[in-house]
Design a protein around this motif. Structure first.
Motif, mmCIF file in Angstrom:
data_model
loop_
_atom_site.group_PDB
_atom_site.id
_atom_site.type_symbol
_atom_site.label_atom_id
_atom_site.label_comp_id
_atom_site.label_asym_id
_atom_site.label_seq_id
_atom_site.Cartn_x
_atom_site.Cartn_y
_atom_site.Cartn_z
ATOM 1 N N PRO A 135 120.667 151.455 130.897
ATOM 2 C CA PRO A 135 121.570 152.589 130.657
ATOM 3 C C PRO A 135 122.439 152.389 129.411
ATOM 4 C CG PRO A 135 122.092 151.433 132.722
ATOM 5 C CD PRO A 135 121.076 150.617 132.018
ATOM 6 N N TYR A 136 122.615 153.450 128.654
ATOM 7 C CA TYR A 136 123.479 153.445 127.474
ATOM 8 C C TYR A 136 124.475 154.588 127.597
ATOM 9 C CZ TYR A 136 119.894 150.429 125.496
ATOM 10 O OH TYR A 136 119.012 149.404 125.288
ATOM 11 N N GLU A 137 125.718 154.316 127.202
ATOM 12 C CA GLU A 137 126.717 155.381 127.167
ATOM 13 C C GLU A 137 126.697 155.986 125.778
ATOM 14 O OE1 GLU A 137 128.184 156.308 129.966
ATOM 15 O OE2 GLU A 137 127.126 154.659 130.958
ATOM 16 N N ILE A 138 126.343 157.255 125.692
ATOM 17 C CA ILE A 138 126.279 157.944 124.399
ATOM 18 C C ILE A 138 127.099 159.213 124.541
ATOM 19 C CG2 ILE A 138 124.781 159.062 122.705
ATOM 20 C CD1 ILE A 138 122.539 157.149 123.563
ATOM 21 N N ASP A 139 128.187 159.289 123.749
ATOM 22 C CA ASP A 139 129.143 160.373 123.902
ATOM 23 C C ASP A 139 129.560 160.418 125.376
ATOM 24 O OD1 ASP A 139 130.234 163.309 123.914
ATOM 25 O OD2 ASP A 139 129.952 162.816 121.804
ATOM 26 N N ARG A 140 129.456 161.577 126.031
ATOM 27 C CA ARG A 140 129.879 161.620 127.434
ATOM 28 C C ARG A 140 128.698 161.504 128.401
ATOM 29 N NH1 ARG A 140 130.616 167.047 125.526
ATOM 30 N NH2 ARG A 140 129.409 168.573 126.705
ATOM 31 N N TYR A 141 127.576 161.019 127.900
ATOM 32 C CA TYR A 141 126.358 160.959 128.714
ATOM 33 C C TYR A 141 125.937 159.518 128.992
ATOM 34 C CZ TYR A 141 126.261 165.677 126.958
ATOM 35 O OH TYR A 141 126.611 166.959 126.647
ATOM 36 N N THR A 142 125.251 159.354 130.111
ATOM 37 C CA THR A 142 124.526 158.112 130.340
ATOM 38 C C THR A 142 123.058 158.413 130.053
ATOM 39 O OG1 THR A 142 126.079 157.521 132.078
ATOM 40 C CG2 THR A 142 124.006 156.297 132.010
ATOM 41 N N VAL A 143 122.497 157.652 129.147
ATOM 42 C CA VAL A 143 121.113 157.864 128.735
ATOM 43 C C VAL A 143 120.303 156.640 129.125
ATOM 44 C CG1 VAL A 143 119.575 158.153 126.746
ATOM 45 C CG2 VAL A 143 121.781 159.353 126.799
ATOM 46 N N ILE A 144 119.216 156.875 129.861
ATOM 47 C CA ILE A 144 118.341 155.771 130.261
ATOM 48 C C ILE A 144 116.927 156.053 129.764
ATOM 49 C CG2 ILE A 144 117.458 154.404 132.196
ATOM 50 C CD1 ILE A 144 119.919 155.739 133.772
ATOM 51 N N PRO A 145 116.462 155.277 128.799
ATOM 52 C CA PRO A 145 115.078 155.463 128.344
ATOM 53 C C PRO A 145 114.110 154.923 129.394
ATOM 54 C CG PRO A 145 116.310 153.971 126.878
ATOM 55 C CD PRO A 145 117.129 154.170 128.093
ATOM 56 N N VAL A 146 113.057 155.652 129.658
ATOM 57 C CA VAL A 146 111.997 155.134 130.535
ATOM 58 C C VAL A 146 110.693 155.115 129.735
ATOM 59 C CG1 VAL A 146 113.110 155.940 132.661
ATOM 60 C CG2 VAL A 146 111.402 157.392 131.553
ATOM 61 N N LEU A 147 109.816 154.210 130.113
ATOM 62 C CA LEU A 147 108.558 154.054 129.362
ATOM 63 C C LEU A 147 107.618 155.223 129.614
ATOM 64 C CD1 LEU A 147 107.232 150.397 129.611
ATOM 65 C CD2 LEU A 147 107.965 151.644 127.553
ATOM 66 N N ALA A 148 107.178 155.858 128.551
ATOM 67 C CA ALA A 148 106.155 156.889 128.644
ATOM 68 C C ALA A 148 104.791 156.216 128.567
ATOM 69 C CB ALA A 148 106.324 157.880 127.509
ATOM 70 N N HIS A 149 103.743 156.942 128.936
ATOM 71 C CA HIS A 149 102.383 156.437 128.714
ATOM 72 C C HIS A 149 101.741 157.368 127.681
ATOM 73 C CE1 HIS A 149 98.472 154.720 129.314
ATOM 74 N NE2 HIS A 149 97.985 155.932 129.468
ATOM 75 N N HIS A 150 101.806 156.975 126.414
ATOM 76 C CA HIS A 150 101.399 157.925 125.376
ATOM 77 C C HIS A 150 100.631 157.300 124.220
ATOM 78 C CE1 HIS A 150 101.398 161.647 123.224
ATOM 79 N NE2 HIS A 150 102.161 161.204 122.254
ATOM 80 N N ARG A 151 101.042 156.124 123.766
ATOM 81 C CA ARG A 151 100.356 155.482 122.639
ATOM 82 C C ARG A 151 100.182 154.003 122.938
ATOM 83 N NH1 ARG A 151 102.723 157.220 116.739
ATOM 84 N NH2 ARG A 151 100.817 156.158 116.119
ATOM 85 N N GLU A 152 99.050 153.455 122.520
ATOM 86 C CA GLU A 152 98.809 152.022 122.673
ATOM 87 C C GLU A 152 99.619 151.227 121.649
ATOM 88 O OE1 GLU A 152 97.212 150.466 125.020
ATOM 89 O OE2 GLU A 152 96.584 152.345 125.962
ATOM 90 N N ASP A 153 99.777 151.801 120.456
ATOM 91 C CA ASP A 153 100.327 151.047 119.331
ATOM 92 C C ASP A 153 101.832 151.257 119.140
ATOM 93 O OD1 ASP A 153 100.064 153.676 118.681
ATOM 94 O OD2 ASP A 153 99.367 153.338 116.632
ATOM 95 N N GLU A 154 102.480 151.905 120.096
ATOM 96 C CA GLU A 154 103.910 152.151 119.940
ATOM 97 C C GLU A 154 104.544 152.317 121.317
ATOM 98 O OE1 GLU A 154 104.852 155.682 117.662
ATOM 99 O OE2 GLU A 154 106.888 155.706 118.460
ATOM 100 N N GLN A 155 105.743 151.758 121.457
ATOM 101 C CA GLN A 155 106.483 151.996 122.701
ATOM 102 C C GLN A 155 107.095 153.402 122.619
ATOM 103 O OE1 GLN A 155 110.417 150.087 123.812
ATOM 104 N NE2 GLN A 155 108.997 148.845 124.993
ATOM 105 N N CYS A 156 106.660 154.287 123.511
ATOM 106 C CA CYS A 156 107.139 155.675 123.519
ATOM 107 C C CYS A 156 108.094 155.842 124.696
ATOM 108 C CB CYS A 156 105.968 156.643 123.657
ATOM 109 S SG CYS A 156 104.778 156.512 122.303
#
Ligand SMILES: [Zn+2]
Ligand SMILES: [Zn+2]
Length: 269
Positions: free
Chosen positions: A134-155
């Motif tokens: 979790p990251y606090e960005i402005d007044r939001y909590t943002v949590i990146p989750v792993l997508a399944h989209h590209r082999e050569d890049e973390q999406c």
């Protein structure tokens, strides 16, 4: 939370710039909700997700003022989500701004921009995000989750919470892999915005979703307790290859309690 859909198309747009297929011809004739530009959402006019090549069009069409924009989340570096050359227009002479812009994304995204000019570096902060943190960005909590989209890049896909409602923006991704399911098991969502690139036409690749998969996803979220009875569902990111004409999508989706996003639609949560 107000979610403004600036664009709802995949890479080629609908109609595609140079495309003469039947779907693109119908979209041109009908206009309105069938005209789709490359995908981005803008949350409360504060948090923008992705910088597609149609961003100037979005600014002009929706009367946006991005001169004060401070937070840009990037899902991945495919050109329909990150028009990297547009970032040059942040620099003095092209832009007169009070504050720099911070762009957040995976380590792969930050690496892509590592060679940017010193001039740009003064006006563009890069912050790499770790999945499931979790990251606090402005007044939001943002949590990146792993997508399944590209082999050569973390999406990345993003969970965004303002303390009252929690949203998941699933764009771009195919069916999630185990790590993401494990994480989501502990999350409670009030809204899900799922990509639906393949829409009505199933194609053999698994790095995007279609309507069949979105229905399966909705059921799995429900049975895992990730969503509740009032959770809103919407689909976005359409390709002409999936025959995404708005009225057909609505006719299919409405009985399943899924809303069909279109350019300029504001979802109030
Ligand atoms: Zn895309
Ligand atoms: Zn993509």
């Amino acid at each position: 939370m107000r979610v403004l859909f600036l664009g709802t198309a995949a890479a080629e747009g609908v109609p595609g710039l140079f495309c003469g297929c039947e779907v693109c011809q119908i979209a041109r004739q009908r206009g309105g909700k069938d005209l789709r530009t490359r995908s981005s959402i803008f949350i409360d006019g504060v948090l923008k997700i992705d910088l597609p090549p149609d961003t100037l069009h979005h600014v002009l069409t929706y009367g946006l003022d991005l001169s004060g924009l401070q937070h840009l989340l990037i899902t991945h570096t495919h050109e329909d989500h990150l028009a990297v050359h547009e970032l040059a227009y942040l620099t003095p002479g092209f832009a007169y701004r009070q504050q720099p812009l911070t762009a957040y994304g995976s380590e792969d995204f930050v690496r892509l921009l590592a060679g940017m000019s010193d001039n740009l570096r003064q006006w563009l902060n890069l912050q790499s995000l770790q999945p499931f943190t979790p990251y606090e960005i402005d007044r939001y909590t943002v949590i990146p989750v792993l997508a399944h989209h590209r082999e050569d890049e973390q999406c990345l896909n993003y969970v965004v919470s303002d303390g009252k409602v929690t949203l998941l923006y699933m764009c771009d991704t195919g069916w999630y892999r185990e790590a993401t399911w494990r994480y989501l098991a502990g999350v409670r969502l009030d809204a899900v915005i799922a990509e639906c690139t393949k829409a009505f036409v199933d194609a053999p690749y698994d790095t995007h979703l279609g309507l069949t998969e979105v229905l399966e996803l909705k059921e799995r979220f429900r049975t895992m307790g990730i969503t509740h009875s009032a959770t809103r569902w919407a689909i976005t990111h359409f390709s002409h290859n999936g025959r995404p004409l708005h009225q057909d999508l609505e006719a299919f989706c409405m009985p399943h309690g899924i809303e069909v996003a279109y350019d300029g639609w504001e979802m109030t949560l």
